[in-house]
Motif scaffolding. Sequence first.
Motif, short mmCIF file in Angstrom:
data_model
loop_
_atom_site.label_atom_id
_atom_site.label_comp_id
_atom_site.label_asym_id
_atom_site.label_seq_id
_atom_site.Cartn_x
_atom_site.Cartn_y
_atom_site.Cartn_z
N VAL A 114 0.82 -1.20 0.00
CA VAL A 114 0.00 0.00 0.00
C VAL A 114 0.86 1.26 0.00
N VAL A 115 1.85 1.31 0.84
CA VAL A 115 2.68 2.51 0.95
C VAL A 115 3.73 2.57 -0.16
N SER A 116 4.40 1.48 -0.42
CA SER A 116 5.49 1.47 -1.41
C SER A 116 4.96 1.52 -2.84
N GLY A 117 3.76 0.98 -3.08
CA GLY A 117 3.17 0.98 -4.41
C GLY A 117 3.63 -0.20 -5.24
N GLN A 161 -5.18 2.28 -5.00
CA GLN A 161 -5.53 3.62 -4.57
C GLN A 161 -6.59 3.61 -3.48
N HIS A 162 -7.55 2.70 -3.58
CA HIS A 162 -8.58 2.59 -2.54
C HIS A 162 -7.98 2.10 -1.22
N ARG A 163 -7.02 1.18 -1.30
CA ARG A 163 -6.38 0.73 -0.06
C ARG A 163 -5.58 1.87 0.57
N ALA A 177 0.45 7.26 3.70
CA ALA A 177 -0.28 6.30 2.89
C ALA A 177 0.34 6.08 1.52
N GLY A 178 1.46 6.75 1.25
CA GLY A 178 2.18 6.47 0.02
C GLY A 178 1.85 7.36 -1.16
N PHE A 179 1.13 8.47 -0.93
CA PHE A 179 0.80 9.35 -2.05
C PHE A 179 2.00 10.24 -2.39
N ALA A 180 2.10 10.61 -3.67
CA ALA A 180 3.24 11.40 -4.13
C ALA A 180 3.30 12.76 -3.45
N ASP A 181 2.12 13.37 -3.23
CA ASP A 181 2.06 14.66 -2.55
C ASP A 181 0.64 14.87 -2.06
#
Length: 274
Positions: A179-182, A216-218, A240-244
């Motif tokens: 989830v975090v690392s993608g 993305q939902h996770r 949560a691993g989003f770019a920004d």
Amino acid sequence: MNSAAHSSNPSHSVGSFERIERVAHRLVGAAFSPHRHDTYTVALTLAGVQAFNYRGAMRHSLPGQVLILHPDEVHDGHCNDEAGFTYQAAYVPPTHVQAVLGGTELPFVVNGVSTNPALIAAAFHMVIDCAGAEDPGAYEDALYDLAHAMNSAAGRAATVRVANRTAVMRAREFLEAAVVSGARLDELEQVTGCNRWQLSRDFRALLGTSPYRYLQHRRVDFAKRLLRDGATLAEAAHGAGFADQSHFGRTFRKAVGLTPKQWLRSDLFRTIIL
């Protein structure tokens, strides 16, 4: 329809894919001379009316429609009236489309302009949603939707096959742990031993969404937990691993229907945490 006056933004490399060109342009009182691309032109007219000659006839692209020109087809472009027009476009190599469709004949969209709802949605995903996206998975997801939407709009039936449940469940487990690392489709391909585009189709068939959107939902679910525990918006986005934070806000709203701030203030949130 390309010109020296447009703003251009090549996308980031995606797996084995080379970069693609994207443009945003406003045209008033000028015209594109006849020319051709060796890519698909996928364009959305955002304001005004875009007029162009294509395959022996005058065509018009209006807001709410999608313009898709086949590779190597001669076309021009000009304003339909003095108000001009504004558009955004992505130039998608046919090799990318072939990768998704597995070597079938390239789909051809008759007349170059379509009102097909699925094709418009796929084009919006490719041209608007993916513009400036840092996540390579976003382009892979948009490419899959666009290739199949073009194929369907061209009147070709999808091949029916039994979904590989073992591969799909293995991919789902990998996504749950990443989830975090993608994770990208090429990584899922290695984990499952299944062709990435077959896996994308099977994942949709069995779980109702694409691997990218599932991830993305996770991430949104994880961000919600962080917010409930008192994290700031920036902390939740990063955790949560989003770019920004901007990417986090857009994705959250697509998944929940509210911005993160609205969700935090909502009765639904208070009901959940009581």
